[in-house]
Design a protein around this motif. Sequence first.
Motif, short mmCIF file in Angstrom:
data_model
loop_
_atom_site.label_atom_id
_atom_site.label_comp_id
_atom_site.label_asym_id
_atom_site.label_seq_id
_atom_site.Cartn_x
_atom_site.Cartn_y
_atom_site.Cartn_z
N GLY A 294 0.82 -1.19 0.00
CA GLY A 294 0.00 0.00 0.00
C GLY A 294 0.86 1.25 0.00
O GLY A 294 2.09 1.18 -0.01
N GLU A 295 0.20 2.38 0.03
CA GLU A 295 0.91 3.66 0.06
C GLU A 295 1.43 3.95 1.46
O GLU A 295 0.85 3.53 2.46
CB GLU A 295 -0.03 4.78 -0.38
N ALA A 296 2.54 4.69 1.52
CA ALA A 296 3.11 5.07 2.82
C ALA A 296 3.75 6.44 2.71
O ALA A 296 4.24 6.83 1.64
CB ALA A 296 4.14 4.04 3.27
N VAL A 307 6.32 6.60 -0.50
CA VAL A 307 6.83 5.31 -0.96
C VAL A 307 5.70 4.29 -0.97
O VAL A 307 4.57 4.59 -0.60
CB VAL A 307 7.98 4.80 -0.05
N THR A 308 6.02 3.08 -1.38
CA THR A 308 5.10 1.96 -1.28
C THR A 308 5.63 0.99 -0.23
O THR A 308 6.81 0.67 -0.23
CB THR A 308 4.99 1.22 -2.64
N TRP A 309 4.74 0.57 0.69
CA TRP A 309 5.17 -0.43 1.66
C TRP A 309 4.80 -1.82 1.13
O TRP A 309 3.81 -2.00 0.44
CB TRP A 309 4.55 -0.20 3.04
N VAL A 310 5.62 -2.80 1.48
CA VAL A 310 5.42 -4.18 1.07
C VAL A 310 5.66 -5.09 2.26
O VAL A 310 6.68 -4.97 2.95
CB VAL A 310 6.37 -4.58 -0.08
N LYS A 311 4.73 -5.98 2.53
CA LYS A 311 4.85 -6.95 3.62
C LYS A 311 4.26 -8.26 3.10
O LYS A 311 3.05 -8.44 3.10
CB LYS A 311 4.12 -6.45 4.87
N LEU A 318 8.59 -5.38 7.24
CA LEU A 318 8.23 -4.37 6.26
C LEU A 318 9.39 -4.08 5.32
O LEU A 318 10.56 -4.12 5.72
CB LEU A 318 7.83 -3.07 6.96
N ARG A 319 9.05 -3.74 4.08
CA ARG A 319 10.01 -3.24 3.12
C ARG A 319 9.36 -2.06 2.40
O ARG A 319 8.14 -1.95 2.35
CB ARG A 319 10.42 -4.32 2.11
N PHE A 320 10.18 -1.19 1.84
CA PHE A 320 9.67 -0.02 1.14
C PHE A 320 10.36 0.11 -0.21
O PHE A 320 11.52 -0.25 -0.36
CB PHE A 320 9.90 1.25 1.96
N ARG A 321 9.62 0.65 -1.17
CA ARG A 321 10.24 0.94 -2.46
C ARG A 321 9.70 2.27 -2.99
O ARG A 321 8.55 2.66 -2.70
CB ARG A 321 9.99 -0.18 -3.47
N THR A 322 10.53 2.94 -3.73
CA THR A 322 10.17 4.23 -4.29
C THR A 322 9.41 4.04 -5.59
O THR A 322 9.25 2.92 -6.08
CB THR A 322 11.43 5.08 -4.54
N ALA A 323 8.97 5.16 -6.18
CA ALA A 323 8.16 5.08 -7.39
C ALA A 323 8.92 4.44 -8.55
O ALA A 323 8.32 3.82 -9.43
CB ALA A 323 7.70 6.48 -7.80
#
Length: 350
Positions: A294-296, A307-311, A318-323
């Motif tokens: 989801g969005e974060a 960023v986008t969070w990913v779990k 948790l992990r995060f990635r940019t656009a």
Amino acid sequence: MGHAGRMNLRLLVAATAASLALAACSSSSDSTQKASPEPSKGTAKQLVEVSPLTGKAMKKGRPDNPVFVVKIENTIGGAPQYGLDQADLVIEELVEGGLTRLAAFYYSSLPSKVGHVRSLRTSDIGIAGPVGGQIVASGGATGAYNKVKGAGIKVFSEDDGAPGFSSDPLKVRPYNRLIDLKTVARNAKATTIPGPYLPWSQGSDPTPKPSSSTGATATPKPKKATTATVRFSPSTATSWALKGRKWVRTNGHAEAGKDFEADTMIVLSCRVGDAGYTDPAGNPVPETVFEGSGEARIFHGNRVTSVTWVKPGLTKGLRFRTADGKPYRIEPGKVFLELVPEGDGGVSFS
């Protein structure tokens, strides 16, 4: 070191010497062996483990206790909140009636007075799971309690006779339950911690530089903010202000001068479902689905990064990635996570 399993944590190495590094790794597998003595001049220094909750070095080694996740009342009825300033990480989650509750994580420090303690929710599976957290709660609905235990999560519930609970003489039930985590720890067994809760940086600027590649989606530049309002429902919002380098709640219920001060505050947009039961007042109980993506928005200093969070699973970190798909890491320190519902929740800042 007294653990029932080994944590798969990142190690910091102050200096490298292959033979000594191998010796240090092999000795760490012996849970009964004490830490090796201080290395002599000219040799490699000891390996230092990093906290899964703060990303900071644990100079005294890993604690002999598990991670405790204490469910804390987050309304004026439960004020003041005790022990939040000693938590390593805090999460705010939606509960019934549009209200919220806190899940405070304790690992490096075990206060003798934490509260006021309330009941667990099925949402806590995804909250406690990434670090094998053991939940401390006053109780919980039978269905929720069974689901949490069925997920393999240890629960210290007052309803089940767990030790360490006491009454605050200035409050009334259900807002008067306190817990002594030192007492709980004497009755708990440390368990394997699967990995870090967040992707920690190693001291470099965590913000990826905007992409200049032709055709690539550029990473947006961080925005600026010194205040923020995190909305969970039409009736509930948490207000924040940047004080120095810390993000602090301005409408929180903590004991005076002892609120949690976040180095980083993260707002995550999460899907919310129905837990399948109602509270005593007849309100449907929501379940935050803390997995997927989801969005974060990440607030660190006066910067706000989208960023986008990913779990990938309830027990995953948790992990995060940019656009533009680059990983985004969090600077070590204390973190407050706001799990806002998609649609009804959101964040505004200035």
